[in-house]
Each structure stands twice: as structure tokens, then as C-alpha cells.
Design a protein around this motif. Structure first.
Motif, PDB file in Angstrom:
ATOM      1  N   GLU A 168      57.710  61.008  13.396  1.00  0.00           N
ATOM      2  CA  GLU A 168      58.982  61.389  14.016  1.00  0.00           C
ATOM      3  C   GLU A 168      58.770  61.954  15.417  1.00  0.00           C
ATOM      4  O   GLU A 168      57.999  62.880  15.610  1.00  0.00           O
ATOM      5  N   GLY A 174      67.888  63.032  15.107  1.00  0.00           N
ATOM      6  CA  GLY A 174      67.581  61.654  15.468  1.00  0.00           C
ATOM      7  C   GLY A 174      67.783  61.253  16.915  1.00  0.00           C
ATOM      8  O   GLY A 174      67.900  60.064  17.216  1.00  0.00           O
ATOM      9  N   ASP A 193      64.519  50.212  21.873  1.00  0.00           N
ATOM     10  CA  ASP A 193      64.402  50.447  20.439  1.00  0.00           C
ATOM     11  C   ASP A 193      65.443  51.499  20.049  1.00  0.00           C
ATOM     12  O   ASP A 193      65.279  52.681  20.358  1.00  0.00           O
ATOM     13  N   TYR A 195      66.195  53.014  17.454  1.00  0.00           N
ATOM     14  CA  TYR A 195      65.762  54.109  16.577  1.00  0.00           C
ATOM     15  C   TYR A 195      64.945  55.134  17.368  1.00  0.00           C
ATOM     16  O   TYR A 195      65.295  56.308  17.436  1.00  0.00           O
ATOM     17  N   GLU A 196      63.892  54.660  17.996  1.00  0.00           N
ATOM     18  CA  GLU A 196      62.987  55.576  18.700  1.00  0.00           C
ATOM     19  C   GLU A 196      63.612  56.186  19.954  1.00  0.00           C
ATOM     20  O   GLU A 196      63.304  57.310  20.315  1.00  0.00           O
ATOM     21  N   ASN A 198      66.934  56.591  20.756  1.00  0.00           N
ATOM     22  CA  ASN A 198      68.346  56.985  20.662  1.00  0.00           C
ATOM     23  C   ASN A 198      68.668  58.063  21.713  1.00  0.00           C
ATOM     24  O   ASN A 198      68.142  59.180  21.638  1.00  0.00           O
TER      25      ASN A 198
END
Ligand SMILES: [Zn+2]
Length: 308
Positions: A168, A174, A193, A195-196, A198
Motif C-alpha cells: 500500500e 485510497g 493506473d 488504483y495506485e 488515485n
């Protein structure tokens, strides 16, 4: 700027003096699951590290002060510990002094950076020494500076790492804290990306970023260093463009990085603009904001990578 070179020399010496570490997870955009447990012989827990820092401050009230700043929104809260070093505590607010702001642990998984913060504070308070350190000349320089150290910018993200989510890098809800600043915020590259990287729902949506912005604007540093891990690199702006800024301050930054690379990295460190060197552009980063908005004359991102 001779003094600032000397200081940076020592900073890099501290990097080089760290015992052999294995970085848990490189700061790469490619996420692979890692099942390596955190080695407690090498890394403090976040609670222990903050405790150690607070007791260090307690032992050196003449030079060090500590404060904890809290912020939150929508049911999410965060806190950031800030240590201020000044050889004479009474002169902390003396605006004629040279001001340096150092931040560590912006990404949760980059545990080693916070260990470095503790090491630097121990050296500043003369509890630890570097082998070739000329303390007299260092003290001469330190006489004219105020240093603010943020040892663990992303405590909530780090707690997730400590709970077993070793890859993480984002904060406790997040968001990548190095994409949440306002310079070119939210722009998505082809290889973005979600997810990474955000970036949050808006610039400065995250309490951690709000706190850091407030510290930077009120302290108004001459030097900013955002310390990360995963590469051997000394970056200057820009992260969101493939080039460095124009003008003399930019040339000075580059010269300083070249010298540091020669003296401390055996010329192995990648130097130059983050966006031009790392292989991808990053939007909404702290270092670009420090350069463009806070107007910090020397704004850097140092990437530390020590492998055991
Ligand atoms: Zn990072």
C-alpha cells in the motif's frame, strides 16, 4: 548556497550510512504482491518510531520542538507529527534564517524513509555521528538554519502496511498523496493506473495534503525535499512535464544535484526532472506545487534505494 551544499552532503551521507536494508516494495507502478513480513530488526513500528522521536525531542528541548497537526473531513481524520530543529530554540521564527522542509513517508510502504528521518534528527541533536563528519563546520552552518522534519506524512497508509497490506502506498482511504496537489491535478496519462495513482476527488481533498500545504506556506522554505524510496534518484521539477524549469534557480538546482551525485552516489543516481527521468509523467505532485506555487527555490524529490 555553500551552506546548503554542505547540509545536503550530510543528508546524503546519512543515506549512505544506513545499514543494509531491503526495501519492502519498490516505488514502481507495477504492483506485485509481496509476502515478505516487515523485519522488526530493521524497521520500527510507526507507534514506536513516533515515540522515539518524541523522546528525542524531550531530551533536547533547547534545539527541538514537536507538534502534532490534525485535520479531517467526511469521517476521515489524519495527524502529522512535525519536528522543528533550531540551534537556539528562541530563534525558530527568525525569518533571516535559511529554512529547510523535509518530508518522509508520503507513501505508506516506503518504511525506510521514516527511519532516515529519525537518523537525521539523532544526528542534528548530536546523539549520533557520521564517521567523517566535521561537526564544527556543520554546527557553523546549522547556526543559520531552521529545519522542519515531517517523519511520517502518511501515518494512516503506513498503518495499513503494518496490518499486512505491504504494497500500500496510498493514504487511509485510497488516495495517492503525491497526486493530490493542485499543479496539473487529475490529468491522466495513457499508462495511468487508477488504483495506485488515485488523485482524490479534488486537489487538496485529503487532510494530509491540506496539513502539508499549510506547513509549507507558513514556513516558506528555501529548500523542500520529498524523500521517497525505490530508486536511486535525485529529482527536481517538473514531474508533470518532460523538462526542467527555465532560469537560474533551475540551473542551481541541477548543479547541486550533480555535485551530490558525484560526491555521494558514485554517479549512479538518476538526476534531472522527475517527469523526464522516471519514464512517466506524474500530475498533482507535491514537488511541482512547492516549486510553482510556494515558490521554493530548491524543490526536490530524493529517491532512496538501499538493498541488503
Ligand atoms: Zn513514493
Amino acid at each position: 548556497m555553500g551552506g546548503s551544499f554542505l547540509l545536503f552532503s550530510y543528508l546524503l551521507s546519512v543515506f549512505a550510512s544506513l545499514p543494509s536494508f531491503t526495501v519492502v516494495k519498490a516505488d514502481s507502478d507495477l504492483t506485485r504482491p509481496s509476502f515478505t513480513p516487515i523485519n522488526r530488526d530493521l524497521y520500527h513500528s510507526s507507534d514506536d518510531l513516533i515515540e522515539q522521536i518524541k523522546s528525542l525531542v524531550h531530551r533536547h528541548p533547547d534545539k527541538l520542538t514537536v507538534e502534532t497537526i490534525k485535520a479531517g473531513n467526511k469521517g476521515y481524520t489524519s495527524e502529522i507529527t512535525v519536528v522543528t530543529y533550531c540551534q537556539s530554540r528562541k530563534e525558530t521564527d527568525d525569518k533571516s534564517k535559511f529554512r529547510i522542509l523535509l518530508s518522509f513517508g508520503q507513501h505508506g510502504r516506503e518504511l525506510i524513509t521514516s527511519e532516515l528521518a529519525l537518523r537525521i534528527l539523532s544526528i542534528l541533536s548530536e546523539e549520533q555521528f557520521l564517521p567523517k563528519m566535521d561537526r564544527a563546520s556543520l554546527n557553523g552552518t546549522l547556526d543559520n538554519v531552521v529545519i522542519k522534519v515531517v517523519p511520517m506524512e502518511n501515518l494512516n497508509g503506513r498503518k495499513l502496511v503494518e496490518a499486512g497490506n505491504l504494497c500500500e502506498r496510498r493514504n487511509g482511504r485510497g488516495v495517492d498523496l503525491n497526486r493530490n496537489w493542485s499543479v496539473d491535478w487529475g490529468k491522466k496519462e495513457k499508462d495511468y493506473d487508477p488504483y495506485e495513482e488515485n488523485p482524490g476527488i479534488a486537489p487538496f481533498s485529503e487532510p494530509e495534503t491540506q496539513i502539508m500545504r499549510k506547513i509549507a506556506i507558513s514556513f516558506d522554505p528555501h529548500i523542500w525535499v520529498n524523500v521517497h524510496s525505490g530508486m536511486e534518484a535525485l529529482f527536481m521539477p517538473y514531474d508533470h512535464k518532460n523538462r526542467t524549469p527555465d532560469g537560474l534557480p533551475s540551473q542551481r538546482m541541477r548543479l547541486l544535484l550533480e555535485e551530490l551525485n558525484n560526491v555521494h552516489c558514485h554517479k549512479r543516481c538518476m538526476i534531472g526532472s522527475g517527469g523526464g527521468s522516471v519514464g512517466y509523467l506524474a500530475h498533482g505532485t507535491a514537488t511541482d506545487y512547492m516549486h510553482d506555487v510556494v515558490r521554493v527555490p530548491m524543490s526536490f524529490t530524493f529517491e532512496l534505494h538501499v538493498v541488503g
